[in-house]
Design a protein around this motif. Structure first.
Motif, short mmCIF file in Angstrom:
data_model
loop_
_atom_site.label_atom_id
_atom_site.label_comp_id
_atom_site.label_asym_id
_atom_site.label_seq_id
_atom_site.Cartn_x
_atom_site.Cartn_y
_atom_site.Cartn_z
N HIS B 21 50.34 37.90 34.78
CA HIS B 21 49.31 38.91 34.67
C HIS B 21 49.50 39.76 33.41
O HIS B 21 50.64 40.04 33.02
N GLU B 50 37.67 39.16 39.04
CA GLU B 50 38.14 39.08 37.67
C GLU B 50 39.60 39.50 37.53
O GLU B 50 40.02 40.49 38.12
N THR B 51 40.35 38.75 36.76
CA THR B 51 41.74 39.11 36.48
C THR B 51 42.06 38.75 35.04
O THR B 51 41.36 37.95 34.42
N ARG B 52 43.11 39.38 34.51
CA ARG B 52 43.47 39.12 33.10
C ARG B 52 44.89 38.56 33.06
O ARG B 52 45.80 39.13 33.65
N THR B 68 40.55 36.44 30.24
CA THR B 68 39.90 36.98 31.43
C THR B 68 39.30 35.83 32.23
O THR B 68 38.57 35.01 31.67
N ARG B 69 39.67 35.76 33.50
CA ARG B 69 39.12 34.68 34.33
C ARG B 69 38.78 35.23 35.70
O ARG B 69 39.23 36.31 36.09
N ASN B 70 37.99 34.45 36.43
CA ASN B 70 37.57 34.86 37.76
C ASN B 70 38.27 33.98 38.78
O ASN B 70 38.15 32.75 38.74
N SER B 79 38.60 35.88 25.84
CA SER B 79 40.00 36.13 25.52
C SER B 79 40.10 37.01 24.28
O SER B 79 39.20 37.01 23.44
N SER B 85 44.61 43.88 22.61
CA SER B 85 44.11 44.25 23.94
C SER B 85 44.62 45.64 24.30
O SER B 85 45.66 46.08 23.84
#
Lengths: 182, 86
Positions: B21, B50-52, B68-70, B79, B85
């Motif tokens: 993460h 959503e998570t990164r 970033t994806r779900n 990305s 970031s």
């Protein structure tokens, strides 16, 4: 003093011609890794331009032919075929003899490489002067397009034997299939 | 599966190394209390949505990126370079 004999990375392994594809080693001459200090890429690019007439390449691109500058990673490039000028704003490391570089030419060159690398090699996506850091079978390395049916593949010198083996095997498989269907 | 590298474009998943993460980027201060360090080292969210994540483009340009994806739809939505970031 012992007089040592210099050998290229693929000495005794290349050249080879398999089917429509030929594999030849590239003797790159002096190679220097140039890594501009943080935020100094423009300064380094200008200094390079003055010294050898080529700027620092954009990501995934190469500039020039001889000498040439080849992008090879985030904020890194290889100067190939010329001695490195004095660049105060960059870390410069001698990579001469550190790479095994093989040129692959012929009608099936992209078909052979497609068996070894996950990148999109179609001419519409990967044009002349484009380069990519990617996987070549199990090795990390670089692929550069030199022409319509001509590519250059490079890996670290210690993996020269594996590179020749992998390219040979892929080329033999392609040639065998062509023979079957022909 | 393909991941978008901000430098190289869409590339095969095999070129990337998965770190975890993106919370790993938010390192507590040296003198932060033990609870903050405990949370940083051991506690992870397990979101439905959503998570990164941190990925390393190790067989490519060498950049660390935040993707970033779900977790529900498996959609990868973008990305950025880890250094950029927030």
């Amino acid at each position: 003093m012992v007089n040592l004999i210099a050998q290229t990375a693929c000495f005794g392994l290349l050249p080879k011609t398999i089917g429509t594809v030929s594999l030849t080693e590239v003797d790159a001459g002096p190679v220097t890794l140039i890594a501009p200090h943080k935020g100094q890429q423009k300064t380094v690019s200008a200094a390079l331009k003055t010294a050898i007439g080529l700027g620092f390449p954009a990501p995934n691109r190469s500039v020039g032919t001889s000498p040439r500058v080849l992008w090879c990673g985030k904020e890194q490039a290889l100067l190939i075929g010329a001695e490195c000028p004095d660049l105060a704003e960059a870390a410069c490391v001698d990579h001469s003899d550190a790479w095994a570089i093989v040129q692959i030419n012929g009608a099936d060159a992209s078909a052979v490489l497609a068996r070894l690398t996950p990148i999109d090699l179609r001419a519409s996506e990967f044009k002349r002067g484009h380069t990519a850091r990617t996987l070549i079978n199990h090795m990390t390395g670089g692929i550069t397009r030199l022409g319509a049916q001509s590519f250059e593949v490079m890996v670290m010198r210690s993996m020269a034997g594996t590179l020749v083996h992998d390219l040979t095997q892929a080329a033999e498989n392609i040639a065998a299939r062509a023979e079957l269907s022909g | 599966m393909r991941l978008p590298c901000p430098i190289c474009g869409d590339r095969d998943r095999r070129e990337f190394y998965y770190q975890g993460h993106a919370g790993m980027l938010d390192r507590p201060a040296r003198d932060a209390d033990p609870q903050a360090w405990n949370n940083y080292l051991h506690f992870r969210e397990n979101p439905a949505g959503e998570t990164r994540d941190l990925w390393h483009h190790e067989a490519g340009c060498g950049a660390w990126i935040v993707v970033t994806r779900n977790t529900v739809t498996h959609e990868v939505s973008g990305s950025v370079l880890a250094e950029k970031s927030t």
